[in-house]
Design an enzyme around this catalytic site. Sequence first.
Site, PDB file in Angstrom:
ATOM      1  N   TYR A   1       0.848  -1.205   0.000  1.00  6.64           N
ATOM      2  CA  TYR A   1       0.000   0.000   0.000  1.00  6.64           C
ATOM      3  C   TYR A   1       0.889   1.263   0.000  1.00  6.64           C
ATOM      4  O   TYR A   1       0.519   2.299  -0.536  1.00  6.64           O
ATOM      5  CB  TYR A   1      -0.964  -0.022   1.181  1.00  6.64           C
ATOM      6  CG  TYR A   1      -2.174   0.857   0.983  1.00  6.64           C
ATOM      7  CD1 TYR A   1      -3.064   0.627  -0.068  1.00  6.64           C
ATOM      8  CD2 TYR A   1      -2.428   1.948   1.821  1.00  6.64           C
ATOM      9  CE1 TYR A   1      -4.165   1.444  -0.271  1.00  6.64           C
ATOM     10  CE2 TYR A   1      -3.529   2.760   1.633  1.00  6.64           C
ATOM     11  CZ  TYR A   1      -4.388   2.500   0.591  1.00  6.64           C
ATOM     12  OH  TYR A   1      -5.481   3.308   0.395  1.00  6.64           O
TER      13      TYR A   1
ATOM     14  N   LYS B   1      -2.970   8.615   2.630  1.00  8.21           N
ATOM     15  CA  LYS B   1      -4.213   8.463   3.411  1.00  8.21           C
ATOM     16  C   LYS B   1      -4.036   9.032   4.822  1.00  8.21           C
ATOM     17  O   LYS B   1      -4.982   9.540   5.414  1.00  8.21           O
ATOM     18  CB  LYS B   1      -4.636   6.993   3.475  1.00  8.21           C
ATOM     19  CG  LYS B   1      -5.133   6.417   2.150  1.00  8.21           C
ATOM     20  CD  LYS B   1      -6.362   7.120   1.614  1.00  8.21           C
ATOM     21  CE  LYS B   1      -6.981   6.355   0.452  1.00  8.21           C
ATOM     22  NZ  LYS B   1      -8.001   7.162  -0.269  1.00  8.21           N
TER      23      LYS B   1
HETATM   24  P1  NAP Z   1     -12.105   3.545  -8.390  1.00  9.65           P
HETATM   25  O1  NAP Z   1     -13.399   3.009  -8.806  1.00  9.65           O
HETATM   26  O2  NAP Z   1     -10.944   3.344  -9.309  1.00  9.65           O
HETATM   27  O3  NAP Z   1     -12.280   5.076  -8.017  1.00  9.65           O
HETATM   28  C1  NAP Z   1     -11.201   5.999  -7.975  1.00  9.65           C
HETATM   29  C2  NAP Z   1     -11.690   7.261  -8.649  1.00  9.65           C
HETATM   30  O4  NAP Z   1     -10.717   8.311  -8.543  1.00  9.65           O
HETATM   31  C3  NAP Z   1     -11.954   7.046 -10.148  1.00  9.65           C
HETATM   32  O5  NAP Z   1     -13.229   7.532 -10.464  1.00  9.65           O
HETATM   33  C4  NAP Z   1     -10.865   7.917 -10.786  1.00  9.65           C
HETATM   34  O6  NAP Z   1     -11.225   8.425 -12.055  1.00  9.65           O
HETATM   35  C5  NAP Z   1     -10.795   9.023  -9.757  1.00  9.65           C
HETATM   36  N1  NAP Z   1      -9.643   9.904  -9.980  1.00  9.65           N
HETATM   37  C6  NAP Z   1      -8.321   9.565 -10.003  1.00  9.65           C
HETATM   38  N2  NAP Z   1      -7.595  10.660 -10.287  1.00  9.65           N
HETATM   39  C7  NAP Z   1      -8.464  11.702 -10.438  1.00  9.65           C
HETATM   40  C8  NAP Z   1      -8.329  13.077 -10.735  1.00  9.65           C
HETATM   41  N3  NAP Z   1      -7.126  13.639 -10.952  1.00  9.65           N
HETATM   42  N4  NAP Z   1      -9.457  13.844 -10.809  1.00  9.65           N
HETATM   43  C9  NAP Z   1     -10.657  13.304 -10.610  1.00  9.65           C
HETATM   44  N5  NAP Z   1     -10.866  12.002 -10.338  1.00  9.65           N
HETATM   45  C10 NAP Z   1      -9.768  11.217 -10.254  1.00  9.65           C
HETATM   46  O7  NAP Z   1     -11.619   2.883  -6.992  1.00  9.65           O
HETATM   47  P2  NAP Z   1     -12.273   2.883  -5.534  1.00  9.65           P
HETATM   48  O8  NAP Z   1     -11.635   1.742  -4.847  1.00  9.65           O
HETATM   49  O9  NAP Z   1     -13.741   2.987  -5.611  1.00  9.65           O
HETATM   50  O10 NAP Z   1     -11.649   4.188  -4.883  1.00  9.65           O
HETATM   51  C11 NAP Z   1     -12.443   5.229  -4.309  1.00  9.65           C
HETATM   52  C12 NAP Z   1     -11.824   5.703  -3.016  1.00  9.65           C
HETATM   53  O11 NAP Z   1     -11.963   4.672  -2.034  1.00  9.65           O
HETATM   54  C13 NAP Z   1     -10.340   6.011  -3.087  1.00  9.65           C
HETATM   55  O12 NAP Z   1     -10.047   7.133  -2.263  1.00  9.65           O
HETATM   56  C14 NAP Z   1      -9.711   4.770  -2.488  1.00  9.65           C
HETATM   57  O13 NAP Z   1      -8.412   4.991  -1.973  1.00  9.65           O
HETATM   58  C15 NAP Z   1     -10.716   4.494  -1.393  1.00  9.65           C
HETATM   59  N6  NAP Z   1     -10.661   3.164  -0.792  1.00  9.65           N
HETATM   60  C16 NAP Z   1     -10.677   2.052  -1.575  1.00  9.65           C
HETATM   61  C17 NAP Z   1     -10.631   0.802  -0.993  1.00  9.65           C
HETATM   62  C18 NAP Z   1     -10.625  -0.448  -1.826  1.00  9.65           C
HETATM   63  O14 NAP Z   1     -10.193  -1.503  -1.323  1.00  9.65           O
HETATM   64  N7  NAP Z   1     -11.087  -0.413  -3.069  1.00  9.65           N
HETATM   65  C19 NAP Z   1     -10.568   0.678   0.412  1.00  9.65           C
HETATM   66  C20 NAP Z   1     -10.562   1.830   1.190  1.00  9.65           C
HETATM   67  C21 NAP Z   1     -10.608   3.078   0.572  1.00  9.65           C
HETATM   68  P3  NAP Z   1     -10.636   7.682 -13.393  1.00  9.65           P
HETATM   69  O15 NAP Z   1     -11.031   6.240 -13.289  1.00  9.65           O
HETATM   70  O16 NAP Z   1     -11.290   8.413 -14.493  1.00  9.65           O
HETATM   71  O17 NAP Z   1      -9.140   7.845 -13.334  1.00  9.65           O
END
Ligand code: NAP
Length: 258
Positions: free
Chosen positions: A154, A161
Amino acid sequence: MATLLAGKTAIILGVANKWSIAYAIAESYRREGARVILTYQGERQKGTVEDLAKDLGADRVLNCDVTKPEELAALVEALSNEKLDIVVHSIAFANREDLSRPFIETSRDGFLLAHEVSAYSLISVSNALAPLMAHGGSILTLTYLGAVRVIPNYNVMGVAKAALEASVRYLASDLGAKNIRVNAISAGPIKTASARGIKDFSKVLDGVAAVAPLQRNTDPAEVGDTAVFLGSDLGRGVTGNVIYVDAGFQIMGLQAPE
Ligand code: NAP
C-alpha cells in the site's frame, strides 16, 4: 420508500464504473431520495459516467480533474445555482510501480502525485464547494487502514491516506462554524479498478476474510449505507471522524492459533 436524504443534493466525485465505491454510495443515496450529481475525469470517461448516471437516475454529470484548478473553478461555476448538502470525495491515485516495489524506493514525483490527487484534492474540493453549502452539510471522503498500519504494497498511498485523515480533522475544525461536517469512511478492501493496481491485492482480501470478526470482506453497499448516515441528519453530531466499515478487521491484533 426510504427518505433519509429526501430534499438533499449530493455531488459525488469518483464514479468510474459499477465497481467504484462511489457508485455504491450513489445507489444508497438515490434509494434514500437524494438528488445526485456526478463528476468524471476528462473526455475519456464522459460517456461511461453519463451512462452510469442514467442507470442511477443522477441529475447532472460534470467534468472535473481535481489536479486542474481551472476545472475545479469551472465546476463551481456550473454549480452556481445549486444548493449542495453533501460532497462525496472518492478519489485516489498513485503510480502502479509505487504500489509494488519497496516503500523506501518511492520517487519524489510519485510521492507528490499520490498526495496531490489523494489528499490535497480533499482540501481544494472542500474550499471550492463549501460556499455552495449555504445551510451546512456533510463532506466525506474514503480512506483505508493503510493510513495507520503497514499493509503490504500500500506504500505511498498509506502515507497519502494519513495526510487525508489529518486533513479531515483540520477541515472539520475550519468548517464546523458553518455547520459543515467532515468525516472519512475507512473501508475494508474492495475489488475495484484502483485496488487492482496494488500488487497481491487478492491476498489482502483473503487475509481479511480469514481474520475479520464478521469473517468476510466488506460489501460496497455497507459503505454506501454508512455514507447515508454521515450525509443525513442522523449523523448531525459526527464530525472529524474516521468510521471503519471493514467487517471489524481493524480491531484485531493477533489471530488465535489453530
Ligand atoms: P475507483 O473506482 O478506481 O475510483 C477511484 C476514482 O478516482 C476514479 O473515479 C478515478 O477516475 C478518480 N480519480 C483519479 N484521479 C483523479 C483526478 N485527478 N481527478 C478526478 N478524479 C480522479 O476505486 P475505488 O476503490 O472505488 O476508490 C475510491 C476511493 O476509495 C479512493 O479514495 C480509495 O483509496 C478508497 N478506498 C478504496 C478501498 C478499496 O479496497 N477499493 C478501500 C478503502 C478506501 P478515473 O477512473 O477516471 O481515473
